[in-house]
Design a protein around this motif. Sequence first.
Motif, PDB file in Angstrom:
ATOM      1  N   ASP A  90      31.510  43.541  48.228  1.00 56.25           N
ATOM      2  CA  ASP A  90      31.577  43.937  46.921  1.00 56.25           C
ATOM      3  C   ASP A  90      30.168  44.423  46.886  1.00 56.25           C
ATOM      4  O   ASP A  90      29.415  43.695  45.799  1.00 56.25           O
ATOM      5  CB  ASP A  90      31.822  42.665  46.368  1.00 56.25           C
TER       6      ASP A  90
ATOM      7  N   VAL B 151      35.667  42.154  47.896  1.00 58.78           N
ATOM      8  CA  VAL B 151      36.743  42.286  47.070  1.00 58.78           C
ATOM      9  C   VAL B 151      37.903  43.092  47.897  1.00 58.78           C
ATOM     10  O   VAL B 151      37.576  43.375  49.088  1.00 58.78           O
ATOM     11  CB  VAL B 151      36.224  43.508  46.031  1.00 58.78           C
TER      12      VAL B 151
ATOM     13  N   LEU C   1      39.439  48.960  47.311  1.00 56.78           N
ATOM     14  CA  LEU C   1      40.187  49.782  46.033  1.00 56.78           C
ATOM     15  C   LEU C   1      41.352  50.709  46.418  1.00 56.78           C
ATOM     16  O   LEU C   1      42.501  50.470  45.842  1.00 56.78           O
ATOM     17  CB  LEU C   1      39.032  50.371  45.376  1.00 56.78           C
TER      18      LEU C   1
ATOM     19  N   LEU D 228      44.495  48.584  46.707  1.00 48.01           N
ATOM     20  CA  LEU D 228      45.139  48.211  45.688  1.00 48.01           C
ATOM     21  C   LEU D 228      45.961  49.239  44.902  1.00 48.01           C
ATOM     22  O   LEU D 228      47.005  49.158  44.073  1.00 48.01           O
ATOM     23  CB  LEU D 228      43.967  47.758  44.607  1.00 48.01           C
TER      24      LEU D 228
ATOM     25  N   LEU E  65      45.249  51.689  38.561  1.00 52.79           N
ATOM     26  CA  LEU E  65      45.346  50.336  39.189  1.00 52.79           C
ATOM     27  C   LEU E  65      46.069  49.303  38.340  1.00 52.79           C
ATOM     28  O   LEU E  65      45.883  49.382  37.208  1.00 52.79           O
ATOM     29  CB  LEU E  65      43.933  49.925  39.328  1.00 52.79           C
TER      30      LEU E  65
ATOM     31  N   LEU F 175      47.395  45.640  37.196  1.00 50.32           N
ATOM     32  CA  LEU F 175      46.468  44.269  37.093  1.00 50.32           C
ATOM     33  C   LEU F 175      47.667  43.264  37.335  1.00 50.32           C
ATOM     34  O   LEU F 175      48.690  43.450  36.821  1.00 50.32           O
ATOM     35  CB  LEU F 175      45.979  43.925  35.741  1.00 50.32           C
ATOM     36  N   PRO F 176      47.281  42.107  38.045  1.00 52.50           N
ATOM     37  CA  PRO F 176      48.237  40.984  38.192  1.00 52.50           C
ATOM     38  C   PRO F 176      48.620  40.179  36.758  1.00 52.50           C
ATOM     39  O   PRO F 176      47.624  40.311  36.147  1.00 52.50           O
ATOM     40  CB  PRO F 176      47.736  40.065  39.133  1.00 52.50           C
TER      41      PRO F 176
ATOM     42  N   ALA G 149      42.168  39.382  35.792  1.00 54.59           N
ATOM     43  CA  ALA G 149      41.310  40.172  36.572  1.00 54.59           C
ATOM     44  C   ALA G 149      40.488  39.204  37.164  1.00 54.59           C
ATOM     45  O   ALA G 149      39.494  38.714  36.531  1.00 54.59           O
ATOM     46  CB  ALA G 149      40.445  41.268  35.808  1.00 54.59           C
TER      47      ALA G 149
ATOM     48  N   ARG H 200      35.819  42.625  41.060  1.00 56.99           N
ATOM     49  CA  ARG H 200      35.375  43.709  40.356  1.00 56.99           C
ATOM     50  C   ARG H 200      36.299  44.938  39.861  1.00 56.99           C
ATOM     51  O   ARG H 200      36.099  45.385  39.057  1.00 56.99           O
ATOM     52  CB  ARG H 200      34.014  44.090  41.248  1.00 56.99           C
ATOM     53  N   HIS H 201      36.967  45.264  40.942  1.00 61.03           N
ATOM     54  CA  HIS H 201      37.839  46.361  40.584  1.00 61.03           C
ATOM     55  C   HIS H 201      38.737  46.279  39.469  1.00 61.03           C
ATOM     56  O   HIS H 201      38.868  46.853  38.423  1.00 61.03           O
ATOM     57  CB  HIS H 201      38.823  46.884  41.747  1.00 61.03           C
ATOM     58  N   ALA H 202      39.410  45.027  39.337  1.00 59.60           N
ATOM     59  CA  ALA H 202      40.246  44.770  38.550  1.00 59.60           C
ATOM     60  C   ALA H 202      39.593  44.484  36.984  1.00 59.60           C
ATOM     61  O   ALA H 202      40.040  44.928  35.801  1.00 59.60           O
ATOM     62  CB  ALA H 202      41.023  43.232  38.658  1.00 59.60           C
TER      63      ALA H 202
ATOM     64  N   ARG I 209      38.916  47.897  35.479  1.00 62.06           N
ATOM     65  CA  ARG I 209      40.087  48.313  34.769  1.00 62.06           C
ATOM     66  C   ARG I 209      40.351  47.817  33.397  1.00 62.06           C
ATOM     67  O   ARG I 209      40.548  48.267  32.566  1.00 62.06           O
ATOM     68  CB  ARG I 209      41.078  48.077  36.014  1.00 62.06           C
ATOM     69  N   LEU I 210      40.324  46.491  33.555  1.00 61.83           N
ATOM     70  CA  LEU I 210      40.355  45.626  32.324  1.00 61.83           C
ATOM     71  C   LEU I 210      39.405  46.101  31.293  1.00 61.83           C
ATOM     72  O   LEU I 210      39.910  46.059  29.951  1.00 61.83           O
ATOM     73  CB  LEU I 210      40.408  44.142  32.732  1.00 61.83           C
TER      74      LEU I 210
END
Lengths: 270, 475
Positions: A13, A34, A37, A40, A186, A188-189, B325, B328-330, B333-334
């Motif tokens: 990361d 992470v 990307l 994902l 992307l 999100l969960p 999230a 970092r990527h999530a 995005r958030l």
Amino acid sequence: MMRVAVLIKQVPDTDRVRMDETSGTLVRDGAGTVPNLLDLHALSALETWFPDPSALLVTAVSMGPASAETTLREALALGAREAVLLCDRAFAGADTWATAVTLGAALERLGPFDLVLCGEKATDGETGQVGPELAVLLGIPFATRVQEASFGDGRVLVTRQLEDGPEQVELPLPCLLTVTAAVAPLALPTLAGKRTARRAAVTRLDAAALRLDPTTVGLAGSLTRVVGLERPVLRRDTRVFPPGQSAAGVDAFLDACAHLGLIPGPSEEP
Amino acid sequence: MNDFAPLTPELVAELICLLGEDRVHTDPDRLRACSFDEVAPRFWKAPRTAEAVVTCRSTDEVSRLLAFASGHRIPVTPRGAGTGLSGGAVPAHGGIVLSSERMNRILEVDAGNMTITVQPGVITSEITAAAAEAGFLYAGDPCSGDASCIGGNVAENAGGNKVVKYGATGANVLALEAVLADGRVTRFGGKRQKDVTGLDFVHLLAGSEGTLAVITEITLRLVPWCACSVDLLACFPDTASAVAFVPRIVRETGILPAALELMDPTALALGRRYLRAGASPEDPDGTGTHLIIQLEGNHEELLDTELETVGGLALGAGARQVYVASHRHARERLWRLRKAIPEAVMAFYEWYSKEDVVVPLSEIPALIDEVGDLCRDLGLRCATFGHVGDGNLHVNLLAPAEHPDPEGSLERARLRLYAHVKEHGGTLSGEHGIGLKRRGYIDLFLDPAQLDLIRRVKAAFDPAGILNPGKIVPE
């Protein structure tokens, strides 16, 4: 039900990756990790392509250390129903070929799959080779840099994002696609997804379970070696033109562009 | 107070002799660029342009400059990156703009004392990065951290997303080196956690908007880095249910979030339009309000349990969906939508007023209802977002393009908003500052005795009144 394998990698990361000058490998200590990307985005694309999740059985597969389980749980939270971690000291130091060999053995054992999906490349290696190599090993067609796809009648029509514009290709299933970030926003969960993922089992497979000869995987099975590191030298040649000399500045800028071949020079003007 | 001397060519020449040619700038483009901040200039009636911009490189140069300016009665307006939202860095009386851009070094990271000492022109995110490199968190990071300077953060006592847990910038300042208006250099505070020796000048200067002294060195408190963090996006069907949920988080779970942000339906719609993002599946009718709840911890399992607790509580309180999230990527995005809203306001509205009011948490629901009413009455729209966890709401009053009287209606809306805020025990600005934009309204919130005290404190620090004149209190 369509069976899909999504390859997902845990990567450092950091935007400022450090290299070990001696070994030529990434320094991973202290960087945190992470999910890659683009992998994902591959998972997110499934949500776009197949709005009915019951039509899919998604298996997330990762090769990496025990800590990569976190990345697999993120895949589970995003809709994967199974997660498999390929974890063995023998896998360490793998180049793209040895990685593809390991992933290929895993998919042979876990499959068959109608679709194999992954990001175009991982941010730590930036090679973009594993996907195509894996497809060759599995004997299935592949398309790289996919930004759109539509499925029907056992085939998929994809749009590839290339330097000189989009390209459409139709492939039969099963096939392997590597995707760019343009393929889907992307996802999100959800909290429910995270809850499920937290309690789900992650299957671990080692070299023996995959019946892989240790000399064909990891560093031993790698066909390439990093023999040295070279850094491109970035050079700036800044000239400041004070107020009142703007015209001279514009002329100098145009001369510099012509010198670099970016625009025609004065002698080439019509 | 308006009897300042003009900066004549002779005085500019003297200034160049004093500091050097490369420190003194009179290029008209540069002067204009340093004469406004992020506030639309229509908020003040008599805008002035700087007569010179000075880029000092050391405390000694600042000292010589202020002695010169005091001697000649020339106003000096300290300036960081110009990202302020109150007109604080606008040279209300012309004169010299003192830019901190060349005083931009990180002087020391002291791991033993958990401090970092910097010059005022360091970009805030560079401090955050340097602290992280040493294994610490600098928590006073405002939303503009990628662009703003720490000197401006301290001068305005900037807030940000993490105030609910760590306090505003001032709470993270331990010591200041400052140059007084007459050129004397002094130090307030030190690398110590407690100090009752004399008055607390550190926290008097933090938030004084450059009106008392020029800050030339800042020692900041660092805190332990949390090993893991997670952000929840709770999508509520309406603003009332979202706001009602906020106090329940701490009260019912005992968990103190590191950040707690609100985005109302108008703010969400603006952000989505700006980012060209599609409608949210949780918000088919466009009435939804979202909360971002950030949790931090050092143990992943424990944090997972906490996120399930808080997220479950949100669902029980009516949230239609909760997203998580945890990397970092999530997270990027958030937060993208939340961070786009201030830009979106400026992109889609010519006439707007970005307000920065604060009320006690219990008063937020009533205030939001009243803001809705007043906007309906005046033909305006309102996008409310911001730091709901500490009661600091960015109420953005927006005049549609077809509005017949945008300026007058926005002014009436501000007055009604301020009256409601005062009724609820709130105040005019939580983190943007008073500056030029709000100085005409400060007497709605501070009584004559307090205004007199502010003027007397200012006079004690700056008898000639040269430091950032025209700010905070009416002249």
